[in-house]
Enzyme design. Structure first.
Site, PDB file in Angstrom:
ATOM      1  N   LYS A   1      -5.097  -3.394  -7.604  1.00 39.98           N
ATOM      2  CA  LYS A   1      -5.052  -4.461  -5.230  1.00 39.98           C
ATOM      3  C   LYS A   1      -6.496  -3.862  -4.532  1.00 39.98           C
ATOM      4  O   LYS A   1      -7.812  -3.899  -5.165  1.00 39.98           O
ATOM      5  CB  LYS A   1      -4.086  -3.739  -4.767  1.00 39.98           C
ATOM      6  CG  LYS A   1      -2.575  -3.735  -5.419  1.00 39.98           C
ATOM      7  CD  LYS A   1      -2.200  -5.548  -5.462  1.00 39.98           C
ATOM      8  CE  LYS A   1      -0.979  -5.691  -6.579  1.00 39.98           C
ATOM      9  NZ  LYS A   1      -0.472  -6.859  -7.002  1.00 39.98           N
TER      10      LYS A   1
ATOM     11  N   ARG B   1      -7.482   2.284 -28.883  1.00 39.33           N
ATOM     12  CA  ARG B   1      -5.658   3.159 -28.330  1.00 39.33           C
ATOM     13  C   ARG B   1      -5.694   4.298 -27.346  1.00 39.33           C
ATOM     14  O   ARG B   1      -5.465   4.789 -26.863  1.00 39.33           O
ATOM     15  CB  ARG B   1      -4.734   2.750 -29.409  1.00 39.33           C
ATOM     16  CG  ARG B   1      -3.324   3.082 -28.552  1.00 39.33           C
ATOM     17  CD  ARG B   1      -2.759   2.392 -29.741  1.00 39.33           C
ATOM     18  NE  ARG B   1      -2.771   2.306 -30.906  1.00 39.33           N
ATOM     19  CZ  ARG B   1      -3.091   2.882 -31.653  1.00 39.33           C
ATOM     20  NH1 ARG B   1      -2.584   3.879 -31.383  1.00 39.33           N
ATOM     21  NH2 ARG B   1      -3.192   2.643 -32.534  1.00 39.33           N
TER      22      ARG B   1
ATOM     23  N   TYR C   1       9.174  -2.377  -3.378  1.00 43.05           N
ATOM     24  CA  TYR C   1       8.261  -3.456  -3.754  1.00 43.05           C
ATOM     25  C   TYR C   1       9.891  -4.223  -4.800  1.00 43.05           C
ATOM     26  O   TYR C   1       9.977  -2.858  -6.049  1.00 43.05           O
ATOM     27  CB  TYR C   1       7.044  -2.975  -4.820  1.00 43.05           C
ATOM     28  CG  TYR C   1       6.339  -4.005  -5.769  1.00 43.05           C
ATOM     29  CD1 TYR C   1       6.283  -5.682  -5.680  1.00 43.05           C
ATOM     30  CD2 TYR C   1       6.134  -4.005  -6.342  1.00 43.05           C
ATOM     31  CE1 TYR C   1       5.992  -6.514  -5.930  1.00 43.05           C
ATOM     32  CE2 TYR C   1       5.404  -5.235  -7.943  1.00 43.05           C
ATOM     33  CZ  TYR C   1       5.635  -6.189  -7.104  1.00 43.05           C
ATOM     34  OH  TYR C   1       5.236  -7.295  -7.503  1.00 43.05           O
TER      35      TYR C   1
ATOM     36  N   ASP D   1       3.909   5.584  -5.191  1.00 47.90           N
ATOM     37  CA  ASP D   1       3.202   4.301  -4.630  1.00 47.90           C
ATOM     38  C   ASP D   1       2.591   4.855  -4.035  1.00 47.90           C
ATOM     39  O   ASP D   1       3.025   4.136  -3.727  1.00 47.90           O
ATOM     40  CB  ASP D   1       3.642   3.102  -6.176  1.00 47.90           C
ATOM     41  CG  ASP D   1       3.121   3.166  -5.549  1.00 47.90           C
ATOM     42  OD1 ASP D   1       2.346   2.195  -5.553  1.00 47.90           O
ATOM     43  OD2 ASP D   1       3.361   1.212  -6.766  1.00 47.90           O
TER      44      ASP D   1
HETATM   45  N1  PLP Z   1       2.833  -1.466  -7.076  1.00 39.33           N
HETATM   46  C1  PLP Z   1       2.559  -1.290  -5.516  1.00 39.33           C
HETATM   47  C2  PLP Z   1       3.149  -1.721  -4.563  1.00 39.33           C
HETATM   48  C3  PLP Z   1       2.538  -3.308  -5.811  1.00 39.33           C
HETATM   49  O1  PLP Z   1       2.840  -4.103  -4.374  1.00 39.33           O
HETATM   50  C4  PLP Z   1       2.574  -4.103  -6.836  1.00 39.33           C
HETATM   51  C5  PLP Z   1       2.037  -5.376  -7.091  1.00 39.33           C
HETATM   52  O2  PLP Z   1       2.255  -6.392  -5.742  1.00 39.33           O
HETATM   53  C6  PLP Z   1       2.421  -2.964  -7.739  1.00 39.33           C
HETATM   54  C7  PLP Z   1       2.984  -1.426  -7.609  1.00 39.33           C
HETATM   55  C8  PLP Z   1       2.447  -3.426  -9.575  1.00 39.33           C
HETATM   56  O3  PLP Z   1       0.997  -3.493  -9.332  1.00 39.33           O
HETATM   57  P1  PLP Z   1       0.723  -4.640 -10.690  1.00 39.33           P
HETATM   58  O4  PLP Z   1       0.772  -5.830 -10.389  1.00 39.33           O
HETATM   59  O5  PLP Z   1      -1.261  -4.014 -11.112  1.00 39.33           O
HETATM   60  O6  PLP Z   1       1.243  -4.577 -11.836  1.00 39.33           O
END
Ligand code: PLP
Length: 398
Positions: free
Chosen positions: A209, A58, A112, A184
């Protein structure tokens, strides 16, 4: 000391713990499943508890360190912290800012849906004012100067409408008012944008992803300066939202081929977008590489190596039932609510990525019931185009 042979029970616990006489280095990193490390010397253990070595997973762990080194190098960052998912990474950035009641946070109005709900929840709890804005709007930097927020969170290419904000202009405005800019950058991945070089303080990835690329592990990363990462690391140590060793290993294995995969994903997306734009069955095609895209000029300047691996489109005259019929008619692409796989993944945006937004929030973001998002895979791009267009024709057939 006694030479008495150890009991089989004791032998079962201790035998086979160390490889004797080998100096070989594994070419693929070993997977360190052990949550705890032990030391012959108490001084070494003491030092390890101060963070000088691996003692408890951890606090720090071998496979997450290796992944963090790789991601930091790709992002052009001093440091990186990995998390159990992209959402955990976004939450960590929010929580590490030590926001106080009445502080302001800006986030994308057209990003998102789960991030929207997470930040609404965290802001309400901390009595922070949340301001969703369309950050690709040329007036967004001005709004930031007026609002004087503590934190601005942007998406490099928004999910699902693929708008591209001018991060350089947002970063300048943030600097003027002392706001932290967190980006992001999941959609372009570090192949398509290095957010830190454009002035961001944090570059966030859902490494689930494109970095992983094979849909077999959830992971998130936050990269930035050592100073920016310090509060995240200490919160992670206490909060425990760490990435497991096997997930870190799988993610790093995917990352090894990021550049060759992304080159092909980007090229295929460009081909698919160009061909879809010719179809009379579609009302509109969203892809930052098209001249018709409202942020095309900005995209040329803030994205690298092309215009990303994602395409979206609106089906003429369709609603949700037609959208669902379209998904069921796909033969090559998979109807799956994610992105970043080697195979083409297709999603009805309003019922999936934007599912948890209210109808009013979706309307304000411009997410309509006929909007389809495509994560373009590595198949032959003409097979993808033909599959999508045949399924569209089936979806709208009366
Ligand atoms: N940020 C974006 C742009 C996303 O499309 C997603 C998930 O689809 C996330 C963050 C969240 O990622 P995770 O599913 O790994 O928690």
């Amino acid at each position: 000391m006694s030479q008495k042979p150890l009991s089989p029970k004791t032998v079962a616990v201790h035998a086979g713990s160390r490889l004797v006489g080998s100096t070989s280095q594994p070419l693929a990193p070993a997977i360190h499943m052990s949550t705890v490390g032990w030391f012959d010397s108490s001084d070494e253990l003491d030092g390890a508890l101060d963070g000088k070595d691996y003692v408890y997973s951890r606090i720090s762990a071998q496979n997450t360190s290796l992944l963090e080194e790789s991601v930091a190098a790709l992002e052009g960052a001093e440091a990186c912290a990995s998390y159990a998912s992209g959402m955990a990474a976004l939450r960590a950035v929010f929580e590490a800012q030590n926001l106080q009641a009445m502080d302001r946070v800006v986030m994308p109005a057209d990003g998102y849906g789960v991030t929207r709900v997470l930040f609404k929840t965290l802001s309400a709890r901390a009595r922070v004012e949340l301001h969703p804005l369309i950050l690709s709007d040329p007036e967004a930097p001005e709004r930031i100067l007026e609002l004087e927020p503590k934190l601005v969170v942007a998406e490099s290419i928004t999910n699902p409408l693929l708008s591209v904000p001018d991060l350089r202009a947002l970063a300048q405005a943030c600097k003027k008012v002392g706001a932290v800019l967190a980006v992001d950058a999941t959609f372009p991945s570090p192949y398509g944008q290095r957010a830190l070089a454009l002035g961001a303080d944090y570059a966030i990835q859902s490494a689930t992803k494109w970095i992983n690329g094979h849909s077999d592990a959830l992971a998130g990363t936050v990269s930035g300066s050592r100073e920016r990462l310090a509060p995240l690391r200490s919160l992670r140590l206490m909060g425990g939202d760490v990435l497991g060793p096997f997930e870190a290993w799988l993610t790093q294995r995917g990352l090894r081929t990021l550049h060759v995969r992304m080159k092909a994903h980007f090229e295929n997306a460009a081909h698919v977008a160009r061909r879809l734009a010719e179809s009379p069955l579609l009302e509109r095609v969203y892809y930052p590489g098209l001249n018709s895209h409202p942020n095309h000029t900005v995209a040329r300047e803030v994205l690298e190596n092309g215009f990303g691996p994602m395409v979206a489109f609106e089906i003429k005259g369709a609603g949700r039932p037609e959208g669902f019929r379209f998904l069921e008619a796909l033969k090559v692409a998979r109807p799956g609510p994610s992105l970043g796989d080697v195979c083409t993944l297709v999603m009805h945006a309003a019922s999936a990525s934007a599912r948890r937004m209210t109808p009013e929030e979706r309307a304000a973001a411009g997410i309509r019931e006929n909007l389809i998002r495509v994560s373009v895979g590595l198949e032959d791009p003409e097979d993808i185009v033909e599959d999508l267009l045949a399924a569209v024709a089936h979806g709208v057939k009366r």
